[in-house]
Design a protein around this motif. Sequence first.
Motif, PDB file in Angstrom:
ATOM      1  N   VAL A 151       0.843  -1.204   0.000  1.00 37.30           N
ATOM      2  CA  VAL A 151       0.000   0.000   0.000  1.00 37.30           C
ATOM      3  C   VAL A 151       0.876   1.251   0.000  1.00 37.30           C
ATOM      4  O   VAL A 151       1.735   1.422   0.888  1.00 37.30           O
ATOM      5  N   GLU A 152       0.649   2.116  -0.977  1.00 38.64           N
ATOM      6  CA  GLU A 152       1.361   3.385  -1.054  1.00 38.64           C
ATOM      7  C   GLU A 152       0.699   4.441  -0.181  1.00 38.64           C
ATOM      8  O   GLU A 152       1.340   5.080   0.649  1.00 38.64           O
ATOM      9  N   ARG A 153      -0.596   4.632  -0.394  1.00 41.42           N
ATOM     10  CA  ARG A 153      -1.390   5.573   0.408  1.00 41.42           C
ATOM     11  C   ARG A 153      -2.765   4.977   0.657  1.00 41.42           C
ATOM     12  O   ARG A 153      -3.217   4.093  -0.079  1.00 41.42           O
ATOM     13  N   ALA A 154      -3.447   5.485   1.705  1.00 42.47           N
ATOM     14  CA  ALA A 154      -4.771   4.958   2.039  1.00 42.47           C
ATOM     15  C   ALA A 154      -5.643   6.047   2.637  1.00 42.47           C
ATOM     16  O   ALA A 154      -5.144   6.992   3.270  1.00 42.47           O
ATOM     17  N   SER A 155      -6.939   5.922   2.402  1.00 43.23           N
ATOM     18  CA  SER A 155      -7.920   6.851   2.980  1.00 43.23           C
ATOM     19  C   SER A 155      -9.157   6.045   3.370  1.00 43.23           C
ATOM     20  O   SER A 155      -9.683   5.274   2.561  1.00 43.23           O
ATOM     21  N   VAL A 156      -9.592   6.206   4.606  1.00 38.18           N
ATOM     22  CA  VAL A 156     -10.712   5.424   5.135  1.00 38.18           C
ATOM     23  C   VAL A 156     -11.840   6.361   5.537  1.00 38.18           C
ATOM     24  O   VAL A 156     -11.603   7.403   6.153  1.00 38.18           O
ATOM     25  N   ARG A 157     -13.056   5.991   5.179  1.00 39.40           N
ATOM     26  CA  ARG A 157     -14.234   6.728   5.652  1.00 39.40           C
ATOM     27  C   ARG A 157     -15.222   5.721   6.230  1.00 39.40           C
ATOM     28  O   ARG A 157     -15.480   4.668   5.658  1.00 39.40           O
ATOM     29  N   LEU A 158     -15.748   6.060   7.396  1.00 39.59           N
ATOM     30  CA  LEU A 158     -16.673   5.186   8.104  1.00 39.59           C
ATOM     31  C   LEU A 158     -17.964   5.933   8.407  1.00 39.59           C
ATOM     32  O   LEU A 158     -17.990   7.164   8.500  1.00 39.59           O
ATOM     33  N   ARG A 159     -19.029   5.194   8.573  1.00 42.63           N
ATOM     34  CA  ARG A 159     -20.318   5.741   8.983  1.00 42.63           C
ATOM     35  C   ARG A 159     -20.932   4.815  10.027  1.00 42.63           C
ATOM     36  O   ARG A 159     -20.573   3.642  10.126  1.00 42.63           O
ATOM     37  N   GLU A 160     -21.853   5.351  10.794  1.00 47.53           N
ATOM     38  CA  GLU A 160     -22.508   4.563  11.830  1.00 47.53           C
ATOM     39  C   GLU A 160     -23.827   4.007  11.304  1.00 47.53           C
ATOM     40  O   GLU A 160     -24.607   4.711  10.674  1.00 47.53           O
ATOM     41  N   GLU A 161     -24.058   2.737  11.604  1.00 54.58           N
ATOM     42  CA  GLU A 161     -25.325   2.085  11.288  1.00 54.58           C
ATOM     43  C   GLU A 161     -25.851   1.480  12.584  1.00 54.58           C
ATOM     44  O   GLU A 161     -25.680   0.301  12.856  1.00 54.58           O
ATOM     45  N   GLY A 162     -26.485   2.319  13.393  1.00 56.68           N
ATOM     46  CA  GLY A 162     -26.909   1.850  14.705  1.00 56.68           C
ATOM     47  C   GLY A 162     -25.705   1.708  15.610  1.00 56.68           C
ATOM     48  O   GLY A 162     -24.951   2.641  15.831  1.00 56.68           O
ATOM     49  N   ASN A 163     -25.515   0.483  16.130  1.00 55.05           N
ATOM     50  CA  ASN A 163     -24.379   0.258  17.029  1.00 55.05           C
ATOM     51  C   ASN A 163     -23.181  -0.361  16.319  1.00 55.05           C
ATOM     52  O   ASN A 163     -22.236  -0.817  16.967  1.00 55.05           O
TER      53      ASN A 163
END
Length: 318
Positions: free
Chosen positions: A256-268
């Motif tokens: 992996v050279e670069r990485a970007s993570v996005r998360l969201r909540e779905e209840g718990n």
Amino acid sequence: MNIRRTYRIPENRQVVLNKLIRLQWVNFFFRLSIVAAIYFAMGNSQAMKAAWLEDILTLGPPLAFLIAMHIQKRPPDKSYPYGYHRVNVIAFLFTACALFALGLFLLIDSTTSLLEAKPTSIGAQTFYGHTLWAGWVMIAALVYSAIPPFILGRMQEKLARHAHEKTVMADAKISKADWMTAVASVIGILGVGMGLWWADAAAALIIGLDVTRDGYTNIREAVGDLMDRRPHSSETGKPEELPALLEQQLMALEWVERASVRLREEGNVLSGEAFVEPACDKDLTTNIVQAQHLVENTDWRISEVVIMPVTDLTRASG
């Protein structure tokens, strides 16, 4: 074909969640008994009426949580390929809106009473031939209404923190507001008994302010979750650092050279995407599978994170 995997809560967290479900059943029936006790004791008291209306509304959060827990167990299907986890957020939003509406009603009602300078009369009741000031009956009912929320609220907060249950965490705040409301109402009734006509309405005004604040805070939290806002801590309300941690773990991989993570909540639970710029194309499929296992095993709340290889990380991740 449904490619969404069915998420299973870890066994140790499921034990906590089961305790939380049992606690909410106990909470619901205690609140039901409090509604009955306040109703038969409220008389003409403005503060007691405010406390009774608030207690009725507090029946919603535990019931909404229990219904949501039943629905979210359903596995992903053709109509809902992402599962039913967000039903908990919907129940949370519905309850928050009702709480905010009630707070506004209490503010308007109590403010009107203060402006009209209309005194509250607390009469007397007869028990087995003995006349008793009705205020003592009201105070006894309020004391009873304060004890269960004081105890259950602390238990709710502790378990909800471990289970990452924002609905119950918010309900714990409502429990705290309940016993504080009872204390304010007792002060108001004692004030009326001492000839301070405004004490009763003033106590109701304090209750209204507290309920409105809680309602607004909960609405903002629920709407944020529905709009795919980044995960926020149920304890502090601040953004979590989990996306940054996952990015560091991914960039520590050789391919992996670069990485970007996005998360969201779905209840718990949490879900999202991880965009990665591969340093090489060798064994890319195998590397992606390994990276996905690494990410999803970092935190028990992560239900699914899709690993997406891209050539331009800036354009892909926004």
